[in-house]
Design a protein around this motif. Sequence first.
Motif, PDB file in Angstrom:
ATOM      1  N   GLY A  64      -4.231 -34.887  10.411  1.00 30.90           N
ATOM      2  CA  GLY A  64      -3.440 -33.675  10.188  1.00 30.90           C
ATOM      3  C   GLY A  64      -2.075 -33.777   9.490  1.00 30.90           C
ATOM      4  O   GLY A  64      -1.474 -32.838   8.943  1.00 30.90           O
ATOM      5  N   GLN A  65      -1.693 -35.061   9.354  1.00 29.96           N
ATOM      6  CA  GLN A  65      -0.518 -35.054   8.851  1.00 29.96           C
ATOM      7  C   GLN A  65      -0.200 -35.048   7.513  1.00 29.96           C
ATOM      8  O   GLN A  65      -1.301 -35.368   6.593  1.00 29.96           O
ATOM      9  N   ILE A  66       0.879 -34.766   6.938  1.00 27.00           N
ATOM     10  CA  ILE A  66       1.288 -34.531   5.299  1.00 27.00           C
ATOM     11  C   ILE A  66       1.600 -35.972   4.994  1.00 27.00           C
ATOM     12  O   ILE A  66       2.334 -36.782   5.491  1.00 27.00           O
ATOM     13  N   ALA A  67       0.930 -36.707   3.872  1.00 28.68           N
ATOM     14  CA  ALA A  67       1.167 -38.049   3.553  1.00 28.68           C
ATOM     15  C   ALA A  67       1.159 -38.042   2.101  1.00 28.68           C
ATOM     16  O   ALA A  67       0.744 -37.159   1.397  1.00 28.68           O
ATOM     17  N   PHE A  68       1.267 -39.551   1.521  1.00 27.58           N
ATOM     18  CA  PHE A  68       1.217 -39.601   0.187  1.00 27.58           C
ATOM     19  C   PHE A  68      -0.299 -40.254   0.190  1.00 27.58           C
ATOM     20  O   PHE A  68      -0.817 -41.008   1.085  1.00 27.58           O
ATOM     21  N   PRO A  69      -1.275 -40.082  -1.287  1.00 29.89           N
ATOM     22  CA  PRO A  69      -2.358 -40.750  -1.132  1.00 29.89           C
ATOM     23  C   PRO A  69      -1.923 -42.454  -0.850  1.00 29.89           C
ATOM     24  O   PRO A  69      -1.133 -42.857  -1.456  1.00 29.89           O
ATOM     25  N   GLY A  70      -3.080 -43.122  -0.283  1.00 32.59           N
ATOM     26  CA  GLY A  70      -2.939 -44.314  -0.157  1.00 32.59           C
ATOM     27  C   GLY A  70      -3.699 -44.818   0.944  1.00 32.59           C
ATOM     28  O   GLY A  70      -4.544 -44.283   1.547  1.00 32.59           O
ATOM     29  N   GLY A  71      -3.724 -46.109   1.059  1.00 34.96           N
ATOM     30  CA  GLY A  71      -4.674 -46.836   1.948  1.00 34.96           C
ATOM     31  C   GLY A  71      -4.388 -48.320   1.963  1.00 34.96           C
ATOM     32  O   GLY A  71      -3.672 -48.839   1.402  1.00 34.96           O
ATOM     33  N   ALA A  72      -5.264 -49.106   2.866  1.00 30.36           N
ATOM     34  CA  ALA A  72      -5.335 -50.472   2.915  1.00 30.36           C
ATOM     35  C   ALA A  72      -5.797 -51.106   1.629  1.00 30.36           C
ATOM     36  O   ALA A  72      -6.447 -50.711   0.816  1.00 30.36           O
ATOM     37  N   ARG A  73      -4.856 -52.346   1.376  1.00 28.74           N
ATOM     38  CA  ARG A  73      -5.018 -53.213   0.536  1.00 28.74           C
ATOM     39  C   ARG A  73      -6.644 -53.764   0.518  1.00 28.74           C
ATOM     40  O   ARG A  73      -6.930 -54.500   1.590  1.00 28.74           O
ATOM     41  N   ASP A  74      -7.687 -53.759  -0.489  1.00 29.21           N
ATOM     42  CA  ASP A  74      -8.730 -54.584  -0.316  1.00 29.21           C
ATOM     43  C   ASP A  74      -8.699 -55.818  -1.051  1.00 29.21           C
ATOM     44  O   ASP A  74      -7.872 -56.012  -1.925  1.00 29.21           O
ATOM     45  N   PRO A  75      -9.736 -56.591  -0.707  1.00 29.17           N
ATOM     46  CA  PRO A  75      -9.625 -58.008  -1.240  1.00 29.17           C
ATOM     47  C   PRO A  75      -9.847 -58.069  -2.864  1.00 29.17           C
ATOM     48  O   PRO A  75      -9.151 -59.058  -3.604  1.00 29.17           O
ATOM     49  N   THR A 157      16.120 -32.262  10.566  1.00 32.48           N
ATOM     50  CA  THR A 157      15.830 -33.563  11.311  1.00 32.48           C
ATOM     51  C   THR A 157      14.832 -33.254  12.388  1.00 32.48           C
ATOM     52  O   THR A 157      14.616 -32.314  13.088  1.00 32.48           O
ATOM     53  N   ALA A 158      13.801 -34.113  11.970  1.00 32.76           N
ATOM     54  CA  ALA A 158      12.489 -33.692  13.146  1.00 32.76           C
ATOM     55  C   ALA A 158      12.829 -34.507  14.352  1.00 32.76           C
ATOM     56  O   ALA A 158      13.299 -35.600  14.317  1.00 32.76           O
ATOM     57  N   THR A 159      12.392 -33.950  15.542  1.00 30.63           N
ATOM     58  CA  THR A 159      12.234 -34.450  16.684  1.00 30.63           C
ATOM     59  C   THR A 159      10.830 -34.704  17.167  1.00 30.63           C
ATOM     60  O   THR A 159      10.110 -33.688  17.100  1.00 30.63           O
ATOM     61  N   HIS A 160      10.506 -35.830  17.914  1.00 32.02           N
ATOM     62  CA  HIS A 160       9.181 -36.021  18.364  1.00 32.02           C
ATOM     63  C   HIS A 160       9.202 -36.110  19.877  1.00 32.02           C
ATOM     64  O   HIS A 160      10.310 -36.586  20.478  1.00 32.02           O
ATOM     65  N   PRO A 161       8.343 -35.339  20.617  1.00 29.80           N
ATOM     66  CA  PRO A 161       8.291 -35.567  21.995  1.00 29.80           C
ATOM     67  C   PRO A 161       8.567 -36.852  22.796  1.00 29.80           C
ATOM     68  O   PRO A 161       9.290 -37.122  23.666  1.00 29.80           O
ATOM     69  N   ARG A 162       8.259 -37.986  22.063  1.00 27.14           N
ATOM     70  CA  ARG A 162       8.522 -39.325  22.361  1.00 27.14           C
ATOM     71  C   ARG A 162       9.839 -40.099  22.397  1.00 27.14           C
ATOM     72  O   ARG A 162      10.226 -41.146  22.484  1.00 27.14           O
ATOM     73  N   GLY A 163      10.747 -39.247  21.452  1.00 26.33           N
ATOM     74  CA  GLY A 163      12.055 -39.658  21.236  1.00 26.33           C
ATOM     75  C   GLY A 163      12.435 -39.887  19.984  1.00 26.33           C
ATOM     76  O   GLY A 163      13.837 -40.098  19.538  1.00 26.33           O
ATOM     77  N   TYR A 164      11.478 -40.113  19.013  1.00 24.00           N
ATOM     78  CA  TYR A 164      11.995 -40.323  17.495  1.00 24.00           C
ATOM     79  C   TYR A 164      12.593 -39.072  16.743  1.00 24.00           C
ATOM     80  O   TYR A 164      12.399 -37.905  17.164  1.00 24.00           O
ATOM     81  N   LEU A 174       3.965 -26.254   5.729  1.00 23.18           N
ATOM     82  CA  LEU A 174       3.713 -27.928   5.961  1.00 23.18           C
ATOM     83  C   LEU A 174       5.230 -28.375   6.504  1.00 23.18           C
ATOM     84  O   LEU A 174       6.284 -27.884   6.094  1.00 23.18           O
ATOM     85  N   PHE A 175       5.042 -29.306   7.303  1.00 25.14           N
ATOM     86  CA  PHE A 175       5.935 -30.113   7.780  1.00 25.14           C
ATOM     87  C   PHE A 175       5.866 -31.583   7.599  1.00 25.14           C
ATOM     88  O   PHE A 175       4.830 -32.138   8.161  1.00 25.14           O
ATOM     89  N   VAL A 176       6.635 -32.131   6.874  1.00 23.25           N
ATOM     90  CA  VAL A 176       6.673 -33.441   6.417  1.00 23.25           C
ATOM     91  C   VAL A 176       7.702 -34.232   7.155  1.00 23.25           C
ATOM     92  O   VAL A 176       8.737 -34.062   6.991  1.00 23.25           O
ATOM     93  N   TRP A 177       7.112 -35.158   7.760  1.00 21.37           N
ATOM     94  CA  TRP A 177       7.943 -35.837   8.895  1.00 21.37           C
ATOM     95  C   TRP A 177       7.645 -37.418   8.684  1.00 21.37           C
ATOM     96  O   TRP A 177       6.557 -37.844   7.851  1.00 21.37           O
ATOM     97  N   VAL A 205       8.601 -31.577  15.662  1.00 20.38           N
ATOM     98  CA  VAL A 205       7.379 -31.626  15.078  1.00 20.38           C
ATOM     99  C   VAL A 205       6.305 -30.646  15.422  1.00 20.38           C
ATOM    100  O   VAL A 205       6.077 -30.840  16.791  1.00 20.38           O
ATOM    101  N   PRO A 206       5.871 -29.681  14.668  1.00 16.24           N
ATOM    102  CA  PRO A 206       4.807 -28.747  14.937  1.00 16.24           C
ATOM    103  C   PRO A 206       3.407 -29.306  15.835  1.00 16.24           C
ATOM    104  O   PRO A 206       3.307 -30.497  15.039  1.00 16.24           O
ATOM    105  N   ARG A 207       3.002 -28.870  16.669  1.00 15.56           N
ATOM    106  CA  ARG A 207       1.720 -29.260  17.270  1.00 15.56           C
ATOM    107  C   ARG A 207       0.787 -29.691  16.314  1.00 15.56           C
ATOM    108  O   ARG A 207      -0.069 -30.698  16.433  1.00 15.56           O
ATOM    109  N   ARG A 208       0.601 -28.781  15.459  1.00 19.17           N
ATOM    110  CA  ARG A 208      -0.467 -29.027  14.305  1.00 19.17           C
ATOM    111  C   ARG A 208      -0.501 -30.553  13.671  1.00 19.17           C
ATOM    112  O   ARG A 208      -1.325 -31.147  13.155  1.00 19.17           O
ATOM    113  N   PHE A 209       0.880 -30.800  13.617  1.00 15.70           N
ATOM    114  CA  PHE A 209       1.173 -32.256  12.943  1.00 15.70           C
ATOM    115  C   PHE A 209       1.266 -33.474  14.002  1.00 15.70           C
ATOM    116  O   PHE A 209       1.870 -34.468  13.719  1.00 15.70           O
ATOM    117  N   LEU A 210       0.873 -33.246  14.934  1.00 12.64           N
ATOM    118  CA  LEU A 210       0.849 -34.218  16.316  1.00 12.64           C
ATOM    119  C   LEU A 210      -0.628 -34.629  16.685  1.00 12.64           C
ATOM    120  O   LEU A 210      -0.781 -35.320  17.719  1.00 12.64           O
TER     121      LEU A 210
END
Length: 222
Positions: A64-75, A157-164, A174-177, A205-210
């Motif tokens: 559910g998060q906002i990100a850049f397109p991307g992923g793992a490097r393939d062989p 400044t974004a704050t996360h429940p675990r301290g980030y 949209l919330f980009v963090w 950080v809104p619940r939607r993005f957690l």
Amino acid sequence: MPVWDPALLRSALAGPVRPGGIGIRPGVGAREAAVLVLLGPTPGVEDVDVTLVERASTLRHHAGQIAFPGGARDPGDVTLEDTALREAEEEIGLDPADVEMLGRLPSVHVEVSSFDVTAVVARWSGQHPLTPRDPAEVAAVHRVPLSVLTAAEHRVTATHPRGYTGPAFVVDDLFVWGLTAHLLDAVLDLAGWQLPWDTAVRHAVPRRFLNDSRRDRGPRPA
């Protein structure tokens, strides 16, 4: 909004001084991944936009998060640029032939997924529609003008429940963090597009993005 000059950004990315503002753990030699920071002209207006994806809510990591397109490097990926382009084509239908690479940011380590992630910065014509290719992976594509992202009223400044805590962008619903916000912040610095904003303004950080793995605490500080 400063004039869009890809040559200046390419020069900054190639220079010996790397952006210290990324502020998260450097790569540790883990499995590689790449994301594409895709910049292009916004149709119909004099602006530059960046392409972001909204990840499907059913994914194991960063759901559910906002990100850049991307992923793992393939062989079969010769370079991390190949990885970023392949993933963008698979996720949002971007034509690699319409992309010009400008450079890279240094790799950073994402603890929750155990990847070293490299942001590849590129430009494109901005003239073709980009849509999710696989709804199980990408829920939506958002092209957000940089004049909007850099406005002080959209910076917190974004704050996360675990301290980030870290930089974030709030645009409509949209919330980009997290990693995406750190990388975007670094590109804005390098391009000279950064505008002053009040880092004392905090936003949970809104619940939607957690909706993520319980281990996810945001990027680990450097």
